[in-house]
Design a protein around this motif. Structure first.
Motif, short mmCIF file in Angstrom:
data_model
loop_
_atom_site.label_atom_id
_atom_site.label_comp_id
_atom_site.label_asym_id
_atom_site.label_seq_id
_atom_site.Cartn_x
_atom_site.Cartn_y
_atom_site.Cartn_z
N HIS A 143 2.04 12.70 0.00
CA HIS A 143 1.24 11.49 0.21
C HIS A 143 0.36 11.21 -1.01
N ARG A 144 -0.23 12.26 -1.57
CA ARG A 144 -1.08 12.07 -2.76
C ARG A 144 -0.23 11.62 -3.95
N HIS A 166 2.15 4.71 -6.71
CA HIS A 166 1.92 3.31 -6.36
C HIS A 166 0.81 2.71 -7.22
N TYR A 167 -0.27 3.45 -7.43
CA TYR A 167 -1.38 2.94 -8.25
C TYR A 167 -0.95 2.75 -9.70
N ARG A 216 0.58 7.92 -3.49
CA ARG A 216 -0.58 7.08 -3.82
C ARG A 216 -0.73 6.96 -5.34
N SER A 275 0.85 -1.20 0.00
CA SER A 275 0.00 0.00 0.00
C SER A 275 0.88 1.24 0.00
N ALA A 276 0.25 2.38 -0.32
CA ALA A 276 0.97 3.65 -0.31
C ALA A 276 1.40 4.03 1.11
N ASN A 277 0.63 3.60 2.11
CA ASN A 277 0.98 3.92 3.50
C ASN A 277 2.31 3.28 3.89
#
Length: 400
Positions: free
Chosen positions: A376-377, A383-384, A380, A295-297
């Protein structure tokens, strides 16, 4: 039967503790060299599917890690902070031998998964990325030192070109470290030096302008030292070092691009507005194979922008990022947000839209909180796109 090898790595030697079903059966000290690794390999060959646990200790654990990878042994490499938290409850006394034994004991309790071993290309990109960052730091340091000594000899020279940096400027600094060397030469000699200071073809009009400008600056300058002073050679030294460092950094960048181009994530990163080849290769070098993150986290925690939350009773502390991660990746992505924001005037990006929206809504003058939120955006998004093997498309972000 489970056999766990707990290894506490130091600079020159390592402590090895061998536990079978939770009971220690053997332990010894081995040097971190071929002799020590051969002894370890002899013990590993006697066991079927050994579990190996050690703590990452910077450059000192690299040789052990390379030995295990070269011999196809799975291993679990622990982050030092993670290891400390896990072992503090298991030990009262701390020695290298105890640490090795506790590492092995904790494996029976926690059943950690083997560390993901990245492909060689990602390891090479990481090494080149660190080399590139170190060269950049050396360039900044040399620039500051050159500026300092040039204030003593010929400070006006910094006003000759639009910016006091680059190959042409440093060649001119080497040729004219003080005003006397300009005034003692004739106009033709000065013009010839200026013409040779750049690999690009320069017009006669440009050469004449720079010659007149350099002569004018030399006449108004006042040198604090004589032209026989050692400071003059110091100026030349820093200018020469800057030329060497920038050339070497370009070679490193070219090699990074060569390694990164065949990777699918390279084109994906370049499709995001504001990300050029230097940033794209640096992101791949520092983050490695992004597909290994679920995950991005997890990437947030890897680079240290996950938030630290503290609450007790009626007290709620202000949240801050932990900074317990990869500082190089954090720095690269931080700068990347500003590049994306700058490029948004011609190449729109939903990350830049989010950044500008946060700035408008916030009453805080500092842009750092907005940049962290935008990072953070961006993570994400990266990563996607990489996990789904898609190029960035601004229009698709508007339809969501």
């Amino acid at each position: 039967m489970r056999v766990v090898f707990g290894i506490d790595v130091s600079k020159a030697s390592s402590e090895v503790a061998i536990l079978v079903n939770g009971e220690k059966v053997h332990g010894y000290t081995m040097p971190n060299d071929a002799i020590g690794f051969n002894r370890l390999q002899g013990d590993l060959k006697m066991v079927q599917s050994p579990e190996i646990v050690f703590e990452a200790t910077g450059v000192y654990s690299c040789r052990l890690q390379a030995f295990l990878e070269n011999n196809d042994y799975a291993y679990t490499r622990l982050n030092p902070l993670e290891a400390k938290k896990q072992l503090d409850s298991l030990r009262v006394r701390k020695t290298d031998k105890i640490d090795a034994e506790k590492l092995a004991q904790s494996q029976f309790i926690l059943n950690r998964k083997p560390t993901y071993v990245q492909k060689e290309v990602y390891q090479n990109l990481r090494a080149l990325s660190r080399f590139y960052q170190n060269l950049t730091e050396d360039i900044v340091r040399a620039k500051n030192r050159l500026h300092k000594v040039l204030q003593v000899t010929f400070p006006e020279l910094e006003n000759l070109l639009s910016t006091p940096t680059g190959q042409q400027y440093w060649i001119l600094v080497m040729a004219f470290p003080c005003k006397d060397l300009v005034l003692e030469l004739g106009q033709e000699a000065v013009s010839s030096t200026i013409r040779q200071s750049t690999s690009k073809r320069m017009s006669d009009k440009r050469v004449a302008y720079l010659t007149d400008r350099l002569t004018e600056l030399a006449k108004q300058s006042y040198c604090a030292v004589k032209k026989s002073s050692p400071v003059i050679e110091e100026v030349r030294y820093y200018a020469q070092e800057l030329l060497k460092l920038t050339e070497r950094r370009q070679v490193v960048l070219d090699e990074m691009v060569r390694l990164a181009q065949p990777l699918p994530e390279y084109d994906i990163l370049l499709s995001i507005p504001g990300i050029a080849e230097t940033t794209a290769t640096s992101i791949i070098g520092e983050l490695g194979d992004i597909r290994r993150f679920q995950s991005a986290n997890q990437i947030n925690a890897f680079i240290g922008i996950d938030l630290r939350h503290y609450e007790s009773g009626n007290f709620l502390a202000k949240e801050h990022i932990t900074k317990r991660g990869n500082p190089y990746a954090r720095k690269i992505l931080f700068k990347c947000i500003h590049n994306i924001a700058s490029a948004s005037h011609t190449n729109p990006c939903h990350i830049a839209d989010f950044y500008e929206k946060r700035k408008r809504q916030s009453q805080v003058t500092s842009t750092k909180p907005h940049t962290i939120a935008s990072m953070h955006r961006l993570i994400r998004t990266i990563h996607y796109l990489i996990t789904h093997n898609k190029l960035y498309d601004y229009s698709s972000t508007q339809s969501q």
